[in-house]
Design a protein around this motif. Structure first.
Motif, PDB file in Angstrom:
ATOM      1  N   ILE A 120      32.120  -8.512  22.620  1.00 37.53           N
ATOM      2  CA  ILE A 120      31.793  -7.789  21.386  1.00 37.53           C
ATOM      3  C   ILE A 120      31.486  -6.330  21.691  1.00 37.53           C
ATOM      4  O   ILE A 120      31.947  -5.431  20.985  1.00 37.53           O
ATOM      5  CB  ILE A 120      30.630  -8.487  20.653  1.00 37.53           C
ATOM      6  N   GLU A 121      30.724  -6.080  22.750  1.00 36.18           N
ATOM      7  CA  GLU A 121      30.417  -4.698  23.144  1.00 36.18           C
ATOM      8  C   GLU A 121      31.699  -3.925  23.455  1.00 36.18           C
ATOM      9  O   GLU A 121      31.842  -2.759  23.080  1.00 36.18           O
ATOM     10  CB  GLU A 121      29.486  -4.678  24.360  1.00 36.18           C
ATOM     11  N   TYR A 122      32.639  -4.574  24.146  1.00 39.97           N
ATOM     12  CA  TYR A 122      33.906  -3.909  24.460  1.00 39.97           C
ATOM     13  C   TYR A 122      34.670  -3.568  23.183  1.00 39.97           C
ATOM     14  O   TYR A 122      35.203  -2.466  23.041  1.00 39.97           O
ATOM     15  CB  TYR A 122      34.765  -4.795  25.376  1.00 39.97           C
ATOM     16  N   LEU A 123      34.723  -4.526  22.261  1.00 37.89           N
ATOM     17  CA  LEU A 123      35.432  -4.278  21.005  1.00 37.89           C
ATOM     18  C   LEU A 123      34.774  -3.144  20.224  1.00 37.89           C
ATOM     19  O   LEU A 123      35.460  -2.301  19.644  1.00 37.89           O
ATOM     20  CB  LEU A 123      35.473  -5.552  20.158  1.00 37.89           C
ATOM     21  N   ILE A 124      33.455  -3.113  20.218  1.00 41.18           N
ATOM     22  CA  ILE A 124      32.748  -2.035  19.522  1.00 41.18           C
ATOM     23  C   ILE A 124      33.055  -0.695  20.181  1.00 41.18           C
ATOM     24  O   ILE A 124      33.305   0.305  19.500  1.00 41.18           O
ATOM     25  CB  ILE A 124      31.235  -2.316  19.488  1.00 41.18           C
ATOM     26  N   SER A 125      33.072  -0.666  21.514  1.00 41.75           N
ATOM     27  CA  SER A 125      33.323   0.600  22.212  1.00 41.75           C
ATOM     28  C   SER A 125      34.754   1.093  22.006  1.00 41.75           C
ATOM     29  O   SER A 125      35.024   2.289  22.132  1.00 41.75           O
ATOM     30  CB  SER A 125      33.035   0.456  23.707  1.00 41.75           C
TER      31      SER A 125
END
Length: 136
Positions: free
Chosen positions: A77-82
């Motif tokens: 999720i953090e990767y997708l947000i970034s």
């Protein structure tokens, strides 16, 4: 594969399902213990399938695996947000990207129309050849 927002929503939904699975695992597989002198453990003879406790080492290994899965999903999720457009991409950069994509689309559409025109010309020539063969 969907756009980044759809992927983010799917990942968030999966994280919620993982939280529910973790809760269910902990609720159903824990050992019966009292924490205070007034705590009571109810007799489960009426409903024996309600709790299926595991040995402490197996229970902890399951908790560890579930925790790792939660961390992995959170990192996804953090990767997708970034990767979402944001502070790193100004409005001007995003507009320029859209213009570039529109130009690529125009070029691809022109190529598609040329290919259709060429196909139609080839079909006409093929039809002429077939007609000449029938006459002979």
């Amino acid at each position: 594969m969907g756009d980044r927002l759809t992927q983010l929503q799917d990942a968030a939904d999966q994280l919620v399902h993982q939280f529910i699975a973790c809760y269910y695992y902990i609720e159903r597989r824990h050992e019966l213990e009292t924490f205070g002198p007034n705590d009571k453990i109810h007799d489960l003879k009426d409903n024996p399938k309600e709790l299926d406790s595991l040995p402490p080492d197996v229970f902890q290994a399951g908790q560890l695996e579930l925790a790792r899965d939660l961390i992995t999903k959170e990192q996804q999720i953090e990767y997708l947000i970034s990767s979402l457009p944001g502070l790193d991409n100004s409005e001007h950069d995003q507009e320029q990207l859209i213009k570039d994509l529109e130009e690529e689309l125009r070029v691809a559409e022109a190529q598609r129309l040329d290919a259709i025109k060429e196909k139609d010309e080839i079909l006409v020539r093929l039809d002429q050849v077939l007609r000449s063969i029938r006459r002979n």
